[in-house]
Design an enzyme around this catalytic site. Sequence first.
Site, PDB file in Angstrom:
ATOM      1  N   ALA A   6     -48.317 -45.554  57.405  1.00 15.45           N
ATOM      2  CA  ALA A   6     -49.680 -45.322  56.918  1.00 15.45           C
ATOM      3  C   ALA A   6     -50.205 -43.954  57.341  1.00 15.45           C
ATOM      4  O   ALA A   6     -50.954 -43.319  56.597  1.00 15.45           O
ATOM      5  CB  ALA A   6     -50.611 -46.425  57.423  1.00 15.45           C
ATOM      6  N   TYR A   7     -49.799 -43.490  58.508  1.00 15.91           N
ATOM      7  CA  TYR A   7     -50.280 -42.206  59.017  1.00 15.91           C
ATOM      8  C   TYR A   7     -49.893 -41.045  58.105  1.00 15.91           C
ATOM      9  O   TYR A   7     -50.586 -40.027  58.053  1.00 15.91           O
ATOM     10  CB  TYR A   7     -49.733 -41.980  60.436  1.00 15.91           C
ATOM     11  CG  TYR A   7     -50.383 -40.840  61.163  1.00 15.91           C
ATOM     12  CD1 TYR A   7     -51.671 -40.976  61.677  1.00 15.91           C
ATOM     13  CD2 TYR A   7     -49.719 -39.638  61.336  1.00 15.91           C
ATOM     14  CE1 TYR A   7     -52.284 -39.928  62.353  1.00 15.91           C
ATOM     15  CE2 TYR A   7     -50.323 -38.583  62.014  1.00 15.91           C
ATOM     16  CZ  TYR A   7     -51.601 -38.736  62.515  1.00 15.91           C
ATOM     17  OH  TYR A   7     -52.203 -37.694  63.176  1.00 15.91           O
ATOM     18  N   THR A  34     -50.042 -51.379  55.581  1.00 13.63           N
ATOM     19  CA  THR A  34     -50.482 -52.411  56.509  1.00 13.63           C
ATOM     20  C   THR A  34     -50.421 -51.862  57.926  1.00 13.63           C
ATOM     21  O   THR A  34     -49.387 -51.338  58.339  1.00 13.63           O
ATOM     22  CB  THR A  34     -49.577 -53.662  56.405  1.00 13.63           C
ATOM     23  OG1 THR A  34     -49.585 -54.129  55.053  1.00 13.63           O
ATOM     24  CG2 THR A  34     -50.058 -54.767  57.320  1.00 13.63           C
ATOM     25  N   ILE A  35     -51.523 -51.986  58.639  1.00 12.06           N
ATOM     26  CA  ILE A  35     -51.579 -51.583  60.042  1.00 12.06           C
ATOM     27  C   ILE A  35     -51.939 -52.836  60.840  1.00 12.06           C
ATOM     28  O   ILE A  35     -53.004 -53.419  60.638  1.00 12.06           O
ATOM     29  CB  ILE A  35     -52.629 -50.480  60.274  1.00 12.06           C
ATOM     30  CG1 ILE A  35     -52.355 -49.270  59.365  1.00 12.06           C
ATOM     31  CG2 ILE A  35     -52.636 -50.062  61.749  1.00 12.06           C
ATOM     32  CD1 ILE A  35     -53.465 -48.236  59.356  1.00 12.06           C
ATOM     33  N   ILE A  36     -51.027 -53.250  61.711  1.00 10.31           N
ATOM     34  CA  ILE A  36     -51.224 -54.471  62.488  1.00 10.31           C
ATOM     35  C   ILE A  36     -51.500 -54.100  63.940  1.00 10.31           C
ATOM     36  O   ILE A  36     -50.781 -53.300  64.537  1.00 10.31           O
ATOM     37  CB  ILE A  36     -49.998 -55.399  62.377  1.00 10.31           C
ATOM     38  CG1 ILE A  36     -49.791 -55.793  60.907  1.00 10.31           C
ATOM     39  CG2 ILE A  36     -50.176 -56.637  63.258  1.00 10.31           C
ATOM     40  CD1 ILE A  36     -48.527 -56.569  60.637  1.00 10.31           C
ATOM     41  N   HIS A  65     -53.000 -47.738  69.776  1.00 15.60           N
ATOM     42  CA  HIS A  65     -52.357 -47.063  68.649  1.00 15.60           C
ATOM     43  C   HIS A  65     -52.966 -47.509  67.317  1.00 15.60           C
ATOM     44  O   HIS A  65     -53.263 -46.691  66.450  1.00 15.60           O
ATOM     45  CB  HIS A  65     -50.851 -47.351  68.692  1.00 15.60           C
ATOM     46  CG  HIS A  65     -50.064 -46.660  67.644  1.00 15.60           C
ATOM     47  ND1 HIS A  65     -49.834 -45.302  67.670  1.00 15.60           N
ATOM     48  CD2 HIS A  65     -49.446 -47.128  66.533  1.00 15.60           C
ATOM     49  CE1 HIS A  65     -49.107 -44.965  66.629  1.00 15.60           C
ATOM     50  NE2 HIS A  65     -48.859 -46.056  65.921  1.00 15.60           N
TER      51      HIS A  65
END
Length: 159
Positions: free
Chosen positions: A58-59, A82-84, A90
């Site tokens: 995602a970054y 998706t960022i979990i 972080h």
Amino acid sequence: MKIVQETISTKTKKNIAIIISRYNNFINQHLLDGALDILKRIGQINQKNIPIIHVPGAYEIPIIASIISKQKKYNAIIALGTIIKGHTLHYSHISHAVNSGLTNISITNNIPISIGIITANNIEQAIERAGTKLGNKGSEAALTALEMINIINILAQNK
């Protein structure tokens, strides 16, 4: 008072780029499927007008969105990923950087960037937001992109 409001329509030819993260791909693929379904079925957009760019995570989405937006070939960009949340900060840093970056690019380059990036506390929440219980964030992002294109077209005609 004039109110500008537009529905999802298929009045004009549209080119929409999709940028998708490979990280958490098993979830992101559902987001992509949802977005493509909306763009083809409701937006009546030909597959050749929907380039799909895969990036590592995602970054990396904002830099590609910046490059694409400057090309002036697309009416909108859809960002999927998706960022979990893990056990470190972080998650917070990545989420903030991605959302801020995409917002700045959208405003600076006058292109709607629809953010279909799931931010979740755990994998179960992410799966739910990718089309099981709580809708599909990819589908929602595609609908938003279509509506924003139409609103911008109306505003451009009413100069």
